[in-house]
Scaffold this motif. Sequence first.
Motif, short mmCIF file in Angstrom:
data_model
loop_
_atom_site.label_atom_id
_atom_site.label_comp_id
_atom_site.label_asym_id
_atom_site.label_seq_id
_atom_site.Cartn_x
_atom_site.Cartn_y
_atom_site.Cartn_z
N VAL A 272 44.97 95.35 80.20
CA VAL A 272 43.54 95.70 80.24
C VAL A 272 43.05 95.80 81.68
O VAL A 272 42.37 96.76 82.07
N ILE A 273 43.41 94.81 82.50
CA ILE A 273 42.90 94.77 83.87
C ILE A 273 43.41 95.97 84.66
O ILE A 273 42.68 96.54 85.49
N SER A 274 44.66 96.39 84.42
CA SER A 274 45.16 97.59 85.09
C SER A 274 44.30 98.80 84.76
O SER A 274 44.00 99.62 85.63
N GLU A 275 43.89 98.91 83.49
CA GLU A 275 43.06 100.04 83.09
C GLU A 275 41.67 99.96 83.74
O GLU A 275 41.14 100.96 84.24
N LEU A 276 41.08 98.78 83.71
CA LEU A 276 39.71 98.64 84.22
C LEU A 276 39.65 98.89 85.72
O LEU A 276 38.74 99.58 86.22
N ILE A 277 40.60 98.32 86.45
CA ILE A 277 40.54 98.42 87.91
C ILE A 277 40.78 99.86 88.38
O ILE A 277 40.08 100.36 89.28
N THR A 278 41.73 100.54 87.77
CA THR A 278 41.96 101.93 88.19
C THR A 278 40.77 102.81 87.87
O THR A 278 40.32 103.59 88.71
N THR A 279 40.26 102.68 86.66
CA THR A 279 39.17 103.58 86.24
C THR A 279 37.90 103.34 87.05
O THR A 279 37.25 104.29 87.49
N HIS A 280 37.57 102.07 87.28
CA HIS A 280 36.29 101.78 87.92
C HIS A 280 36.40 101.69 89.44
O HIS A 280 35.41 101.37 90.11
N SER A 281 37.60 101.93 89.98
CA SER A 281 37.70 102.11 91.42
C SER A 281 38.17 103.53 91.75
O SER A 281 38.42 103.83 92.91
N ARG A 282 38.29 104.37 90.69
CA ARG A 282 38.62 105.79 90.86
C ARG A 282 39.86 105.98 91.72
O ARG A 282 39.90 106.79 92.64
N LYS A 283 40.89 105.19 91.41
CA LYS A 283 42.07 105.25 92.25
C LYS A 283 43.31 105.01 91.40
O LYS A 283 43.30 104.16 90.49
N LYS A 347 40.23 100.17 99.45
CA LYS A 347 39.75 101.52 99.78
C LYS A 347 39.47 102.37 98.54
O LYS A 347 39.42 103.60 98.61
N GLY A 348 39.33 101.71 97.40
CA GLY A 348 38.92 102.43 96.20
C GLY A 348 37.42 102.67 96.20
O GLY A 348 36.68 102.05 96.97
N SER A 349 36.98 103.57 95.36
CA SER A 349 35.55 103.84 95.23
C SER A 349 35.02 103.00 94.07
O SER A 349 34.90 103.46 92.94
N ILE A 350 34.74 101.76 94.37
CA ILE A 350 34.49 100.76 93.34
C ILE A 350 33.07 100.89 92.80
O ILE A 350 32.11 100.93 93.56
N SER A 351 32.98 100.95 91.46
CA SER A 351 31.69 100.90 90.79
C SER A 351 31.57 99.53 90.13
O SER A 351 32.43 99.16 89.32
N PHE A 352 30.50 98.82 90.45
CA PHE A 352 30.36 97.48 89.88
C PHE A 352 29.70 97.57 88.51
O PHE A 352 28.62 97.06 88.27
N THR A 353 30.42 98.24 87.62
CA THR A 353 29.99 98.32 86.23
C THR A 353 30.29 96.99 85.55
O THR A 353 30.99 96.13 86.11
N THR A 354 29.80 96.84 84.32
CA THR A 354 30.07 95.60 83.59
C THR A 354 31.58 95.36 83.41
O THR A 354 32.07 94.25 83.67
N PRO A 355 32.35 96.37 82.97
CA PRO A 355 33.81 96.12 82.84
C PRO A 355 34.44 95.71 84.16
O PRO A 355 35.31 94.82 84.19
N MET A 356 34.03 96.34 85.27
CA MET A 356 34.61 95.98 86.57
C MET A 356 34.21 94.56 86.96
O MET A 356 35.02 93.81 87.53
N CYS A 357 32.97 94.17 86.66
CA CYS A 357 32.56 92.79 86.96
C CYS A 357 33.44 91.79 86.22
O CYS A 357 33.87 90.78 86.79
N TYR A 358 33.73 92.07 84.95
CA TYR A 358 34.61 91.17 84.21
C TYR A 358 36.03 91.22 84.74
O TYR A 358 36.75 90.21 84.72
N ALA A 359 36.47 92.39 85.23
CA ALA A 359 37.81 92.47 85.83
C ALA A 359 37.88 91.58 87.08
O ALA A 359 38.90 90.91 87.32
#
Length: 551
Positions: A272-283, A347-359
């Motif tokens: 799960v964390i691999s999916e959340l971090i890649t998607t919400h850091s656009r990397k 150096k990712g483009s991190i969005s502090f969305t709710t899923p990313m906050c939980y990640a």
Amino acid sequence: MLASHHDTGSNYLNAKKGFLSWLFTVDHKRIGVMYFVAISVFFLVGGFFAILLRAELMQERIVNATANSYMISADHYNEAFTFHGSIMVFLVIIPSIPATLGNFLLPLMIGAKDVAFPKLNLMSFHIYIVGAIFLVYTIAFGGLDTGWTFYTPYSTETSTSVVAAVFGAFILGFSSILTGLNFIVTVHKMRAPGMTWVKMPLFVWAIYATSVIQVLATPVLAVTLVLVAMERLLGIGIFDSSLGGDPILFQNFFWFYSHPAVYIMILPGFGVISELITTHSRKSIFGYKAVAISSIGIAVIGFFVWGHHMFTSGQSAFATVFFSFLTYAVAVPTAIKVFSWVATLYKGSISFTTPMCYALVFLFLFLIGGLTGIFLGAISTDVHLHNTYFVVAHFHYVMMGGTLIAWIGAIFHWWPKITGKKYSEVWGRISAVVVFLGFNLTFFPQFVMGTRGMPRRYYDYLPEYYNFHLLSTIGSFVLSIGLFMVLFIWLHSIFFGKNETSSNPWKAKSIDWTDTAVVPIEHNFEKQPISTHGPYDFDEIVKPAHSSGGH
């Protein structure tokens, strides 16, 4: 020309109506949703017993206290922590991600219409419910006070409902085995054209590795629990030293399953964390192949470390050193994942969305849980920390701070796909902060207590531990508030949330987002998807979108 599902607005939620259409569905998505509801309910029940325990421990200590001096008796305290542990381990944490998100997402992620054996999948859910009923039965009739580990010789002597409880766990094991078998065959046989092994999302790799453990290790637990029941009912003596048996044999059997079970719990969280971090850091994920192989590495090595739970049981010095070495070895593939997530964030483009906050909450809590495991894997320190609150804190940082936080983050991430609804991003982020603060206030004082010798599972304790228990209990109340906020956000979204209009609100790259409707149709795809790129091929780093108060 026939109208498409998109034209008619048909999806898996409204394709069929009525309670029975859900109860006997073979749609993997509906089965995943039913698991989600059931597990959420049991989470509430298990959490209630946790709060009951913490409330008892926050009472000021009474000099010369008896077994009935506090708000619950000593016997009821033993039953409460047993119910908490059994319900949380067998009914919540183990099935949480594989049964809910594994069921919902696995076929979607690999481009399949369903799992390989849909009817077997439904049977797994029904078996889960039957096993859960047996465990709940022990609450209403006779109680259970063995702890979730059912250690002999106590479990063969106590007057509480051990047979019903182990039978419940035995049944639950079948649900786990059948689910794992189904997922393995699905991954091998039903991947979309073009989806090679190295194009699979890392969540699928994690579920695959988990399934291997479920299929190979769970039968050992099932046989062990049957032997406990036979010991009580027939007196066969296999765990009774007076009849030539060995109670330590039970520990070997139990931990041969239960340590790999730790990876059944945490490996899907890694995915799960691999999916959340890649998607919400656009990397793109850093070191895809190393992360994928590390899941298999953890599954394999995890079978050979059970002896580190038994350093104080009298096992040989050679065995102790051997298991200590392997315990450190399993840290290597785990560290690969952590380094990968950190490097991906860099150096990712991190969005502090709710899923990313939980990640991020997961990363912080799991890191503490993992690092404190070093002290329990070292023989010299484990001898002092064994059976203390240090172990309790370590276990909760890994299992709850890891698995359940990942589960909550994942539900937020795939919520638009599961329900077709939006939720409040603001309240989602606030809930992550409250959960983070409450969690650390609950369990960090337990590390300190453990190093000072406070044993776990004790109804009463010395007054010098009172302030730590008070802090821990206050933290549990804060944590409960955070978790109820999560529940409220989900319920508010279902009943009052706006409809999601985008089929891919996070701009993810995997098939479950790119080739499905806003809410997937009954058979997932209008036409067979073809995998033409990897799941993390983000072609550019973009600036995070400006928050609009909802995703």
